[in-house]
Motif scaffolding. Structure first.
Motif, PDB file in Angstrom:
ATOM      1  N   LYS A  85       0.875  -1.179   0.000  1.00 22.37           N
ATOM      2  CA  LYS A  85       0.000   0.000   0.000  1.00 22.37           C
ATOM      3  C   LYS A  85       0.909   1.225   0.000  1.00 22.37           C
ATOM      4  O   LYS A  85       1.909   1.265   0.727  1.00 22.37           O
ATOM      5  N   SER A  86       0.564   2.206  -0.834  1.00 17.62           N
ATOM      6  CA  SER A  86       1.481   3.332  -1.043  1.00 17.62           C
ATOM      7  C   SER A  86       1.374   4.408   0.034  1.00 17.62           C
ATOM      8  O   SER A  86       0.268   4.889   0.320  1.00 17.62           O
ATOM      9  N   SER A  95       5.736  -0.728  -8.251  1.00 13.28           N
ATOM     10  CA  SER A  95       6.747  -0.190  -9.142  1.00 13.28           C
ATOM     11  C   SER A  95       7.543  -1.355  -9.734  1.00 13.28           C
ATOM     12  O   SER A  95       7.535  -2.451  -9.179  1.00 13.28           O
ATOM     13  N   ASN A  96       8.222  -1.093 -10.820  1.00 16.92           N
ATOM     14  CA  ASN A  96       8.830  -2.173 -11.600  1.00 16.92           C
ATOM     15  C   ASN A  96      10.215  -1.730 -12.039  1.00 16.92           C
ATOM     16  O   ASN A  96      10.413  -0.570 -12.383  1.00 16.92           O
ATOM     17  N   ALA A 177      10.099   7.790  -2.054  1.00 21.60           N
ATOM     18  CA  ALA A 177      11.435   7.208  -2.201  1.00 21.60           C
ATOM     19  C   ALA A 177      11.312   5.838  -2.876  1.00 21.60           C
ATOM     20  O   ALA A 177      10.375   5.090  -2.619  1.00 21.60           O
ATOM     21  N   GLY A 178      12.295   5.541  -3.726  1.00 17.79           N
ATOM     22  CA  GLY A 178      12.256   4.288  -4.478  1.00 17.79           C
ATOM     23  C   GLY A 178      13.213   3.245  -3.928  1.00 17.79           C
ATOM     24  O   GLY A 178      13.926   3.464  -2.945  1.00 17.79           O
ATOM     25  N   ILE A 179      13.211   2.096  -4.600  1.00 15.49           N
ATOM     26  CA  ILE A 179      14.152   1.010  -4.290  1.00 15.49           C
ATOM     27  C   ILE A 179      15.037   0.847  -5.515  1.00 15.49           C
ATOM     28  O   ILE A 179      14.540   0.732  -6.642  1.00 15.49           O
ATOM     29  N   TYR A 180      16.357   0.853  -5.284  1.00 18.68           N
ATOM     30  CA  TYR A 180      17.306   0.885  -6.405  1.00 18.68           C
ATOM     31  C   TYR A 180      18.042  -0.447  -6.563  1.00 18.68           C
ATOM     32  O   TYR A 180      18.710  -0.905  -5.638  1.00 18.68           O
ATOM     33  N   ALA A 181      17.925  -1.034  -7.749  1.00 23.45           N
ATOM     34  CA  ALA A 181      18.686  -2.245  -8.062  1.00 23.45           C
ATOM     35  C   ALA A 181      19.790  -1.852  -9.039  1.00 23.45           C
ATOM     36  O   ALA A 181      19.605  -0.916  -9.842  1.00 23.45           O
ATOM     37  N   THR A 190       5.585   5.551  -6.415  1.00 22.14           N
ATOM     38  CA  THR A 190       4.610   5.279  -5.332  1.00 22.14           C
ATOM     39  C   THR A 190       5.213   4.987  -3.949  1.00 22.14           C
ATOM     40  O   THR A 190       4.535   4.480  -3.070  1.00 22.14           O
ATOM     41  N   GLY A 191       6.509   5.266  -3.780  1.00 19.22           N
ATOM     42  CA  GLY A 191       7.050   5.225  -2.419  1.00 19.22           C
ATOM     43  C   GLY A 191       7.352   3.853  -1.849  1.00 19.22           C
ATOM     44  O   GLY A 191       7.305   3.646  -0.624  1.00 19.22           O
ATOM     45  N   MET A 192       7.720   2.909  -2.710  1.00 17.15           N
ATOM     46  CA  MET A 192       8.020   1.567  -2.190  1.00 17.15           C
ATOM     47  C   MET A 192       9.282   1.554  -1.324  1.00 17.15           C
ATOM     48  O   MET A 192       9.416   0.753  -0.399  1.00 17.15           O
TER      49      MET A 192
END
Ligand code: SF4
Length: 654
Positions: A85-86, A95-96, A177-181, A190-192
């Motif tokens: 949930k965002s 997010s992808n 904020a995102g998640i970085y790979a 959306t703030g994952m």
């Protein structure tokens, strides 16, 4: 013999509160009904995260999911979805991202990782095949994405592990904020990343030594070869390889839908200076691909002179490039690259960051925001110092940055002004396309299940302005003409179903949109060769439709109705003033009516009809939503489009 082909067949649950892990078998009916990736996450989210859950509480769940083709040699099958949930929108967050993380997770033996609860101490998670460890992460607190990635690699002593990490913005509670790979492959929207940090997790590091078996290797290899041949012979192959999505900027400018100075124009006078062509000729040094990619579209750049000399990085993509050039009135490409690099390192979604800054710039210009309120910053268009300072301040939630750190909608609420100037839908800030110049895209923004975003539908075909394709695919010539309205409900619902399938197979959209290489017919063949699951093209499409409807149901449960499917007032009332889309506005209501009809949703409420949900095997959802027994959606015939992939989309300006 494995029980599953294509899939790893296992789900990993990590309970941070109890510091326990559990491995479950993937349910076969879930794979068949929701395919994987986004579909699997959305299904699980609907079942396990109820409407009363605060997105930043331990009860929210963060889910990483790969797809049945990931880890095979199928071109571009390299992606993962992360869902929860965002905290930005309060509805479905998702997010992808590409890179190599998803394949590694699959090699470690997992289709999905579900992170639950909240850790009492800062940690990072290390998945080493069957071993799962919560490692102390206190020394990583405050480190940027690059620093944390490097520290974890050193500590584990394996440079080939794959890491998904959050930056300080997430730790400071910035809601986008995102998640970085792979450092520069963000699942940004959306703030994952904010959810991950709220659980006390800095990173997920993965080492996998397994492999993925397919059901029919001979047939699968033949299909892979066919797809590769089509990729190599496609007219979009070289432009993508040379420029990636940055090739779009000049096209958007020529067609008059490049959002400029906060969507006040669709044409930017400095477009060439910040173009993908210039980036390719003067900055790029090499290309790079995600796992199994045969295009590949990613590029490394180096800034060779000026005040940012020596700056290097991967990308950028069109959205970030446009966001820190035209959208904020900046014609300096070096400055834009610096701003994007800062967002990457700090772990911010570049799109929402730029919308917050350009919204503040418009307020400032109109006299609705004083210099004092903006911490003394001169918020004039293209002011580089102000842009870079604000990015830093947002990431630290410092001063005026704190006002902007919850997104533009929340900032307007907090200031008590400027709400009608926010360019967002359902709290998610809009992307780099002006819907007045692209009606189908605009409808997609209005109804997308994660808020104002193009990647839920992306009906690229309307850029062709070719009525023959509209007639052929949808029986409506105007459906594929960008400034026309008729047929857009059909166009968008079709492309939404398609995107949901692509996102669930976890293949890159680059081989979908205007390459059209993986239509439902071929997706069904590939799925069967990989997994052994026999499905007709229509059944595959219906998986997409099921996912879209379930995501809508999740949002309906959160209070979303038709009134939320609404673009900002500017697009509906102010005509574009120049360029090839001059005079155009966005007439939303007729398109929405058509869209709800196509979907089998109630046109007054925007809620799926019981019959529609029952046809898709979602009766329990209809019951939970308390939908009436009368079921006008049930008699609707399944859609029977002729399908994409039969022709090539050539953009009207290319
Ligand atoms: S086309 Fe680009 S984004 Fe897509 S898989 Fe290939 S390198 Fe990655």
């Amino acid at each position: 013999m494995p029980r599953f082909y294509g899939y790893a067949g296992r789900i990993l649950r990590i309970d941070l509160t109890r510091e326990r892990t559990k491995v479950q078998e993937l349910e076969g009916d879930l794979a068949r009904g929701f395919l994987g990736g986004r579909g699997l996450n959305s299904k699980r989210l609907y079942e396990e995260v109820s409407r009363h859950v605060d997105p930043l509480s331990p009860e929210n769940k963060l889910m990483f999911s790969t797809g049945p083709l990931v880890g095979t040699m199928f071109p571009t099958a390299s992606r993962f979805n992360v869902s929860a949930k965002s905290p930005l929108t309060g509805i479905l967050g998702d997010s992808n991202a590409g890179g190599h993380f998803a394949a590694e997770l699959k090699f470690a033996g997992y289709d999905q990782v579900i992170i639950e609860g909240r850790s009492r101490r800062p940690v990072y998670i290390f998945i080493d095949d069957d071993e799962v460890e919560l490692r102390d992460g206190s020394h990583l607190s405050g480190k940027d994405v690059y620093e944390a990635d490097e520290a974890i690699r050193r500590e584990i002593g394996d440079r080939r592990i794959q890491i998904a990490v959050v930056g300080p913005a997430a730790e400071n509670g910035v809601r986008y904020a995102g998640i970085y790979a792979n450092l520069m492959r963000p699942a940004a929207r959306t703030g994952m990343g904010t959810v991950m940090a709220s659980k006390g997790v800095k990173a997920l590091a993965v080492r996998g030594t397994g492999s993925v078996e397919v059901a029919d290797p001979g047939r699968f290899e033949k299909l892979v070869e066919e797809v590769e041949d089509e990729i190599y012979s496609h007219e979009q192959y070289w432009p993508r390889r040379r420029m990636g999505t940055t090739r779009i900027l000049m096209m958007a400018n020529a067609m008059g839908f490049l959002p400029t100075r906060h969507y006040r124009s669709g044409v930017f006078e400095h477009a060439w200076e910040v173009s993908g062509e210039r980036l390719a000729d003067e900055y790029n040094v090499k290309t790079r691909g995600c796992f199994a990619c045969t295009i590949p579209c990613s590029r490394f750049y180096v800034v060779r002179g000026g005040r940012f000399s020596g700056l290097y990085g991967e990308g950028p993509e069109y959205e970030a490039q446009g966001a820190f050039t035209a959208r904020v009135g900046n014609g300096d490409l070096d400055l834009a690259l610096k701003a994007i690099d800062m967002c990457n390192r700090l772990g911010l979604d570049a799109l929402t960051t730029s919308e917050c800054i350009s919204w503040a710039m418009e307020l400032y210009e109109r006299g609705f925001l004083t210099r004092e309120e903006a911490d003394g910053l001169e918020l004039s268009w293209g002011n580089g110092e102000a842009i870079l300072t604000l990015i830093e301040k947002i990431s630290r939630r410092e001063g005026f940055g704190d006002v902007l750190a919850d997104g533009s909608r929340a900032a307007a609420e907090r200031l008590g002004r400027g709400m009608e100037l926010t360019m967002q839908v359902k709290g998610l800030d809009l992307i780099m396309a002006d819907p007045r110049g692209l009606k189908g895209f605009g409808l997609g923004f209005a109804v997308a299940s994660r808020g104002g975003d193009h990647l839920r539908s992306e009906p690229f075909i309307e850029l062709s302005d070719d009525p023959r394709r509209g007639e052929e695919m949808f029986g409506i010539p105007e459906a594929t003409m960008r400034l026309a309205y008729r047929g857009k409900g059909r166009l968008v619902s079709y492309f939404e179903d398609w995107c949901a399938v692509i996102d669930s197979l976890e293949v890159c959209k680059n081989i979908m949109e205007n390459m059209e290489i993986l239509p439902f017919e071929r997706a069904a063949e590939v799925l069967e060769a990989a997994t052994g699951m026999r499905m007709s093209p229509e059944e595959v499409r219906r998986c997409g439709e099921r996912i879209v409807n379930l995501e809508r149901a999740f949002n309906v449960r959160e209070g979303i109705t038709r009134r939320d499917d609404c673009l900002p007032r500017r697009f509906r009332e102010e005509p574009l003033t120049g360029g090839a889309s001059k005079g155009s506005i966005f007439e939303q209501e007729p398109m929405l009516e058509e869209y709800y009809r196509e979907r089998g949703w109630n046109s007054e409420t925007g809620i799926p009809e019981r019959g529609t949900l029952e046809r898709l095997g979602l009766k329990h959802v209809a019951d939970e939503l308390g939908l009436p027994r009368e079921n006008p959606g049930s008699e609707r015939e399944p859609k029977a489009f002729k399908g994409a992939g039969r022709g090539r989309i050539v953009c009207a300006t290319s």
